[in-house]
Design a protein around this motif. Structure first.
Motif: not given
Length: 129
Positions: A63, A67, A71, A75
């Motif tokens: 990841p 973020a 977000r 994702w």
């Protein structure tokens, strides 16, 4: 469950218009209850930790470190959908417990829904400075 099934569970827990983190956050008007900040920070951290473990175990992309929760929730739906069916059976450890990737994703969805309910309950509470 297939990767699409697990992505669907995560998408519902994250983005469903009635019962999700996104819908709970949308009900907050004005200054949120202080606990909401802790819950969203906690969700972001646990999702990031889970997906970092999944990426290491499966050789899939990790990841994004930068973020935030919103977000990261978007994702992870795509990341779950991109997993192979074989990856779902891969052993992974998270928070001192052993899971398969599929099992950890189910825990992630339950954990998200649990905290979405807490956020929704706090959204209507009086806020204090």
């Amino acid at each position: 469950m297939t990767p699409d099934d697990l992505a669907g569970l995560l998408d519902e827990a994250n983005h469903d218009p009635w019962e999700s983190v996104s819908s709970a956050l949308a009900t907050i008007d004005g200054q949120p209850h202080p606990r909401v900040g802790w819950l969203t920070t906690h969700l972001r951290a646990t999702k990031h930790e889970s997906w970092t473990a999944i990426a290491a175990a499966t050789g899939t992309p990790a990841p994004p470190d930068d973020a935030g929760l919103t977000r990261l929730m978007a994702w992870e739906v795509g990341a779950a959908r991109a997993l192979s069916p074989q990856a779902l059976d891969t052993a992974v450890e998270h928070a001192g417990r052993a899971f398969t990737v599929a099992g950890l994703l189910r825990v992630n969805a339950r954990h998200t829904a649990w905290h979405a309910g807490q956020i929704a309950a706090l959204a209507s509470r009086d806020r204090r400075a």
